[in-house]
Design an enzyme around this catalytic site. Structure first.
Site, PDB file in Angstrom:
ATOM      1  N   HIS A 117      21.720  38.412 -54.573  1.00  0.00           N
ATOM      2  CA  HIS A 117      21.137  37.397 -55.115  1.00  0.00           C
ATOM      3  C   HIS A 117      19.819  37.849 -55.957  1.00  0.00           C
ATOM      4  CE1 HIS A 117      23.216  33.740 -52.902  1.00  0.00           C
ATOM      5  NE2 HIS A 117      24.022  34.571 -53.204  1.00  0.00           N
ATOM      6  N   GLU A 119      16.765  37.019 -55.668  1.00  0.00           N
ATOM      7  CA  GLU A 119      15.549  37.154 -54.649  1.00  0.00           C
ATOM      8  C   GLU A 119      15.628  38.494 -53.838  1.00  0.00           C
ATOM      9  OE1 GLU A 119      17.748  34.524 -55.201  1.00  0.00           O
ATOM     10  OE2 GLU A 119      16.759  32.638 -54.309  1.00  0.00           O
ATOM     11  N   CYS A 146      18.755  30.182 -51.231  1.00  0.00           N
ATOM     12  CA  CYS A 146      19.795  29.761 -50.035  1.00  0.00           C
ATOM     13  C   CYS A 146      19.115  30.454 -48.879  1.00  0.00           C
ATOM     14  CB  CYS A 146      21.127  30.505 -50.350  1.00  0.00           C
ATOM     15  SG  CYS A 146      21.123  32.270 -50.291  1.00  0.00           S
ATOM     16  N   CYS A 170      18.320  34.092 -48.935  1.00  0.00           N
ATOM     17  CA  CYS A 170      17.131  34.486 -49.664  1.00  0.00           C
ATOM     18  C   CYS A 170      15.917  33.852 -48.916  1.00  0.00           C
ATOM     19  CB  CYS A 170      17.318  33.977 -50.952  1.00  0.00           C
ATOM     20  SG  CYS A 170      18.637  35.166 -51.913  1.00  0.00           S
TER      21      CYS A 170
END
Lengths: 148, 148
Positions: free
Chosen positions: A52, A54, A82, A85
């Site tokens: 992801h 992040e 999420c 993260c």
């Protein structure tokens, strides 16, 4: 700190993800008014569940500072993080999380509740709705296109 | 599936982390009775906030299968995963999480609550207390030594 400026930078990254047919999320990490790291979601292209925006941005910033702590840093993300993260943001001791679009799913734990209940003695400052409309539009149009 | 056997393998990895002066946590990912990935915590040595055993093991397993989904896989971890790692386990759609020692902190969200509230339509099976004593002993002696 100019939240809109940095969120626009994160939006540019999210658009790069969009072009690669990834869920369009971009992230930027800023410390002392300098951009330490830029990243966008690469989960599908790189075939990694953890890639992801992040996580990739945190890894880059840690590499740059040669430190597993990013005290005093701010992360800008186009979409509410999420659980993975948000946990990474807490583990890195990032000071402030700024996000654009809200994930808005029923029964989903909010970033603020998770930050309080993840067992770390670290107070994360959370600012939401920055460039909210732009961020939402990008996500919405990605999924609308996908459904076609 | 022989839970004790695989947890012992994860314990060997945790001991490697201990020798590197890392919080001693090891993780193994198994699918169809084959070990896909082994990893241990490298947060301090590699100076990355995200380099917990579980994240590193998930990355390795994804690389091996060339897939961001690890459906049908089981992850063995010597310590109950943090929010970041539990989120990663869910994002990877790992079928079963087996852990040894429980994190046991007040007001901390449990793995099962977070799995249910992280917004993914995925039912994670969770088995705890496997080789619990061995796993706990390792963590406890690491922190006891640190306090000296």
């Amino acid at each position: 700190m100019d939240y809109n400026f940095y969120m626009n930078e994160a939006l540019k990254l999210a658009k790069k993800a969009y072009k690669k047919d990834e869920v369009p999320v971009g992230a930027i990490i800023v410390k002392e008014n300098k951009i330490l790291a830029r990243a966008f979601n690469l989960r599908q292209s790189k075939r990694r569940a953890t890639y992801h925006a992040e996580i990739l941005a945190i890894n880059k910033a840690c590499k740059k500072l040669k430190d597993f702590r990013l005290n005093g840093a701010t992360i800008f993300v186009t979409l509410e993080p999420c659980a993975m993260c948000l946990g990474a943001i807490m583990n890195a001791r990032i000071e402030t999380l700024v996000f654009g679009a809200t994930a808005n799913k029923e029964n989903v734990i909010s970033c603020s509740e998770l930050a309080e209940r993840c067992g770390l003695n670290h107070n994360l400052k959370i600012i939401k709705d920055v460039q909210k409309e732009e961020c939402e539009k990008l996500i919405t149009s990605y999924f609308a296109e996908k459904r076609k």
